[in-house]
Write a protein that holds these residues in place. Structure first.
Motif, mmCIF file in Angstrom:
data_model
loop_
_atom_site.group_PDB
_atom_site.id
_atom_site.type_symbol
_atom_site.label_atom_id
_atom_site.label_comp_id
_atom_site.label_asym_id
_atom_site.label_seq_id
_atom_site.Cartn_x
_atom_site.Cartn_y
_atom_site.Cartn_z
ATOM 1 N N GLY A 94 0.773 -1.230 0.000
ATOM 2 C CA GLY A 94 0.000 0.000 0.000
ATOM 3 C C GLY A 94 0.806 1.284 0.000
ATOM 4 O O GLY A 94 0.237 2.368 0.100
ATOM 5 N N TYR A 95 2.124 1.183 -0.134
ATOM 6 C CA TYR A 95 2.974 2.363 -0.157
ATOM 7 C C TYR A 95 3.046 2.953 -1.565
ATOM 8 O O TYR A 95 3.036 2.222 -2.560
ATOM 9 N N ASN B 234 2.309 13.384 -1.175
ATOM 10 C CA ASN B 234 1.891 12.114 -0.575
ATOM 11 C C ASN B 234 1.609 12.272 0.911
ATOM 12 O O ASN B 234 2.474 12.055 1.758
ATOM 13 N N GLU C 35 -1.766 11.180 2.072
ATOM 14 C CA GLU C 35 -2.901 10.314 2.405
ATOM 15 C C GLU C 35 -2.544 8.844 2.546
ATOM 16 O O GLU C 35 -3.373 8.039 2.933
ATOM 17 N N ARG C 36 -1.331 8.479 2.184
ATOM 18 C CA ARG C 36 -0.941 7.060 2.260
ATOM 19 C C ARG C 36 0.540 6.989 2.586
ATOM 20 O O ARG C 36 1.282 7.944 2.383
#
Length: 520
Positions: free
Chosen positions: A123-124, A259, A261-262
């Protein structure tokens, strides 16, 4: 309530409890920033003993993080080390993984798991910025004016902005994702091993060079500096060396800013202090050691810029920053930039012998700093740890798994990396990157196997540790590896020689991901 209803209620409660735990764990996963220096040695930062080169931003991270004193690159040259840190496999296990030439094809094939692919699958958002030097495209050479692949995007990176090889090699252009940045289609780029069009070179136009060469670096001239290899075309998109740090840092800051949100993984691969050393004018004269020292000061500034962006975005506390180098230091690596003449009392490798190209400690024992305020307490660690272990360790920290059969030489030293354990590897394998010969350190003992190559590389004045006899050193009382005690300790030589033979003979495909307590 009947048994079925009761069981269902318990299951629901467990699901909620475990689900909340999983979500909480995911929320606590750190962002990861690997800052990979080039040719910077153990003694080049203030926190590792440098007195005449100021590195305040790096020193601050070390003071507030964990500083390793026995952290190793896998090889004493760049391409092999980069291969190993990204894949978790020793580069020397297969031939053809030496220093990649200008037209070298991709060394990490699509589908091979890397730090980037493992974290991306978890998920990165992943990015590669800076020096690549792991080959691009397929033989006979990349399509420099077309789609350049495979490359970083085929091995797990969502985006990339790279120097294809090194700053002393052509092509002297930046590549974003699959294409050269700013390329004029009417002036296509191509790269050759021999002069294709009788262009001026570092030999024919030596008196016009801004930086003179001492050996090899005298083919195409770009920005007034001779390079390795010949490049044609791309005149409007060639880089300016002095602007490279600002360019790469700008790309890094943009990635971090975008970046929020994740979780993200940034592999920032710096060009300092690789030759040609041409730091921005604002750093010129910032040290008494000429361009090499000034390039290290510039690298410290780059680190500070990345930290500043993380802090501004509220990301610093939960970002794991790892700073290390691909190999040890080198002074004259092809250009006359006074690195030798202006060295003074500075010791780039600290107390250790050798540097780049060497199996002595200075070749692979490098700076290694980990900063993660949310989890790591300040301190120092003498635990043995190798860059080949980064993949398995980060996978655990990110709460994910490595594909079966991948990263076979990588140990899960996540507890060591975060300072929760003082135990590291049982031993570390060291490789020069120039030949198949190896060395091994176990505890205080260091064994270097015989090799027929030159003891000193011509032109570079770089020791290799090559010798026709066994070498054994006790690092506890001889950190500089000056007293070979192999003859007086034959049993220890036999023990380490056997251990090294077992490492070389082991089939990494039969080793589970993360290995075992012995490192294999």
């Amino acid at each position: 309530m009947n048994l079925h209803c009761k069981a269902a209620g318990i299951a629901l409660a467990l699901l909620i409890w475990f689900g909340g735990g999983v979500n909480q764990m995911a929320a606590q996963r750190p962002n990861v920033v690997v800052i990979y220096a080039d040719d910077i040695g153990y003694g080049d930062f203030g926190c590792y003993g440098a007195k005449t080169i100021s590195t305040p931003r790096i020193d601050e991270l070390a003071a507030n993080g964990l500083r390793f004193t026995s952290g190793y690159a896998t090889s004493a040259t760049c391409t092999p080390s980069r291969f190993s840190i990204l894949t978790g496999d020793y580069s020397w296990r297969k031939p053809g993984r030496g220093i990649a030439p200008p037209n070298g094809a991709a060394l990490i094939q699509p589908g091979v798991p890397t730090i980037a692919s493992v974290l991306r699958d978890a998920g990165y958002r992943t990015a590669m910025i800076g020096k690549w030097h792991l080959g691009l495209g397929v033989p006979p050479k990349p399509d420099w004016s077309g789609e350049i692949k495979p490359g970083p995007l085929e091995v797990g990176f969502d985006e990339c902005f790279i120097m294809p090889t090194t700053n002393d090699r052509v092509p002297c252009v930046y590549v974003r994702d699959h294409r050269i940045v700013g390329l004029d289609p009417t002036d296509p780029v191509d790269v050759f091993d021999t002069n294709p069009d009788g262009q001026a070179t570092g030999v024919t136009d030596r008196d016009r060079l801004r930086v003179d060469w001492s050996h090899e670096h005298n083919d195409s001239v770009v920005n007034g500096i001779g390079r390795i290899g010949f490049m044609v075309g791309g005149n409007a998109c060639r880089w300016t060396d002095e602007e490279m740090a600002d360019t790469f840092v700008g790309e890094a800051r943009k990635f971090l800013k975008q970046n929020h949100e994740r979780p993200f993984f940034l592999f920032y691969s710096a060009h300092q202090a690789h030759v040609p050393r041409a730091p921005h004018p604002r750093f010129v004269g910032s040290t008494p050691h000429g361009p090499r020292g000034d390039a290290i000061a510039e690298f410290d500034w780059c680190v500070g810029q990345i930290v500043e962006e993380l802090r501004a975005n509220g990301q610093l506390d939960n970002t794991l920053i790892l700073i290390s180098s691909d190999n040890g230091p080198v002074l004259d690596d092809g250009y006359q930039d006074q690195a030798v003449e202006l060295l003074g009392e500075h010791r780039p490798a600290g107390p250790y012998r050798g540097g780049k190209y060497s199996r002595f400690e200075g070749g692979t024992r490098v700076p290694w700093i980990v900063h993660w305020p949310a989890r790591i307490k300040p301190g120092a660690s003498d635990a043995l740890i190798s860059q080949v272990d980064v993949l398995a360790s980060l996978a655990t920290i990110a709460g994910t798994n490595i594909p079966k059969g991948a990263a076979s030489d990588s140990l899960d030293l996540s507890a060591t990396l975060t300072g929760e354990s003082t135990q590291g590897r049982e031993f570390v394998v060291e490789h020069s990157g120039m030949a198949s010969a190896l060395a091994i350190r176990q505890g205080d003992w260091k064994y270097i196997e015989p090799s027929p190559g030159p003891a000193v590389l011509g032109g570079k004045s770089a020791e290799t540790a090559n010798h026709r006899q066994d070498q054994l050193y006790n690092l506890a009382d001889d950190a500089g590896e000056r007293r070979n005690v192999a003859r007086s300790h034959p049993a220890k030589v036999a023990e380490l020689k056997s251990l090294l033979a077992s490492v070389r003979a082991s089939d990494p495909q039969l080793t589970s991901s993360g290995g075992d307590a012995t490192g294999e």
